[in-house]
Scaffold this motif. Sequence first.
Motif, PDB file in Angstrom:
ATOM      1  N   UNK A   1       0.682  -1.154   0.207  1.00  0.00           N
ATOM      2  CA  UNK A   1       0.467   0.020   0.100  1.00  0.00           C
ATOM      3  C   UNK A   1       1.041   1.509   0.041  1.00  0.00           C
ATOM      4  N   UNK A   2       0.087   1.870  -1.157  1.00  0.00           N
ATOM      5  CA  UNK A   2       1.146   3.448  -0.672  1.00  0.00           C
ATOM      6  C   UNK A   2       1.222   4.010   1.029  1.00  0.00           C
TER       7      UNK A   2
ATOM      8  N   UNK B   1       4.371  -4.893   4.658  1.00  0.00           N
ATOM      9  CA  UNK B   1       3.715  -4.956   3.835  1.00  0.00           C
ATOM     10  C   UNK B   1       2.324  -3.922   3.526  1.00  0.00           C
ATOM     11  N   UNK B   2       2.004  -2.858   5.082  1.00  0.00           N
ATOM     12  CA  UNK B   2       1.145  -2.229   4.879  1.00  0.00           C
ATOM     13  C   UNK B   2       1.120  -1.562   6.360  1.00  0.00           C
TER      14      UNK B   2
ATOM     15  N   UNK C   1       6.867  -7.268   6.495  1.00  0.00           N
ATOM     16  CA  UNK C   1       7.229  -6.580   5.147  1.00  0.00           C
ATOM     17  C   UNK C   1       8.884  -7.395   5.073  1.00  0.00           C
ATOM     18  N   UNK C   2       9.665  -6.734   3.474  1.00  0.00           N
ATOM     19  CA  UNK C   2       9.958  -7.585   3.500  1.00  0.00           C
ATOM     20  C   UNK C   2      11.241  -6.047   2.570  1.00  0.00           C
TER      21      UNK C   2
ATOM     22  N   UNK D   1      12.336 -10.743  -3.541  1.00  0.00           N
ATOM     23  CA  UNK D   1      12.789  -9.971  -2.224  1.00  0.00           C
ATOM     24  C   UNK D   1      13.187 -10.615  -1.038  1.00  0.00           C
ATOM     25  N   UNK D   2      13.574 -10.246   0.160  1.00  0.00           N
ATOM     26  CA  UNK D   2      14.381 -10.643   1.500  1.00  0.00           C
ATOM     27  C   UNK D   2      13.396  -9.773   2.261  1.00  0.00           C
ATOM     28  N   UNK D   3      12.079 -11.098   2.901  1.00  0.00           N
ATOM     29  CA  UNK D   3      11.359 -11.389   4.017  1.00  0.00           C
ATOM     30  C   UNK D   3      12.240 -10.094   5.061  1.00  0.00           C
TER      31      UNK D   3
END
Length: 455
Positions: free
Chosen positions: A270-271, A289-290, A296-297, A310-312
Amino acid sequence: MTAQRNDTPSGRRTGRTGRTGRTRRTTRALARAGAALVALCALATGCSLFGPDEMRVVWDTPADRKGEPQGNGAWLAGDTLVRSRFDAVRGYDASSGRRSWEYVPPGRSAVCHAAADTDGSVLVLTRDRDGASATAKGEPCATAVAIDMANGRVLWERPLSVTDTALHRLQPYTVSAGGGIAVLLTGEQLRAVDARTGKPRWKAALPKGCVPGRTATAKRHVAALLACGGTGKRWDEKVPDGAELHAAAFAPDTGALLWSGPLGDRRAVGWDAAAAFVSADPVVVAASESSDSDFGAYFSFGGNGRPNPPIDFKGSYGEISRDRRLTAAVGDGRLYVLPYHRVRISRFEYRLTAFDLATGEPVWGGTLEDDRLDGETGYHLQFQDGRLLVLATSDGSDHGLRVLDPATAEQREARDFPDDPGPADTLFVYKERIVVARYGAYTTPPRPFTAYARD
């Protein structure tokens, strides 16, 4: 704006005696064996038989007054060290630590953010407009000011659009600098000006349907985060509902779009997610992630904009805590971070780990048993001249510098700071001296700079 010159540093401190001494050899055989071991050790850079060597304080600067969490930063440009904080920007002679100049924003206005083109010796900051506090005028961070880092002279000023507070996650600051230009966020446009003269250079060719956010300037391109897409009513008449976060790169000489693409892999980001640049070249972004999600990553892109895996933030290699996502470094195609492993319910161990950006896989580190810092905890990572520099601490007390081979994580140099000065925020190498900068402490004012000799 006021100027002061020739403020003297606080004087010299002498280093404390080394923690371990040399053991006397009682037999000739032991003496010969010890001499051979010393000779072998001397062949390896930074090797010490008796633990880390202690550096010597050459000079340090007087402590600042109590600070605030805005406008903070430190840079080295030529022979000048520059320290920015909410109420002033100061320059120091890197050889002696003497203050050489000071810029104070007019009235009660505060410095909001600062970025530096160190090669061009220009600092570009934002401050409140009209010389009064943002609370009084309602125009926070609405003026850009360029300062010559060699002498503190104001080069140019210009007004900026006031960022809506609801868009602060996307647009936390409105300037970046590097490569001879300053990139300004004005309304829904990214514009570049000459860093030294302020003359307009270009307007970025934004992808259709994208709203610009934070930027980072490198020699080969200007990186930017964008809010793109979405449907329905435009939120606050700027960002559509459902817009997601993209990364983009623009040509530094023309503003032409080189590439753009979404951060998310199969799941959109999300922005308004918490996101920040770890590196501008290559482009590496740490993003939730949001919103403020713990998940996230790290998202990275090749030179042509092709996304890497991506690297989580969480995996078999441990977990990146929210407050350490930007405690990272990028170099030689790798990402260096400090995941933690839970040892007990209330005990965590951090392990320095390197990831290959092209594959997203760990290269070294990544397990509790693979401890590249010998029980110490790193708190600042910096890739410089083919070396990985790590500021580390032992149980939060003794602090020091560890220099590692980034390919193998083998320690090449181990140095301790005397007198336990507390953690540093970044470091510089100036004429074989190590200069550390401190600006992150707000309740206990730190000394802005301390220079150490390795001998």
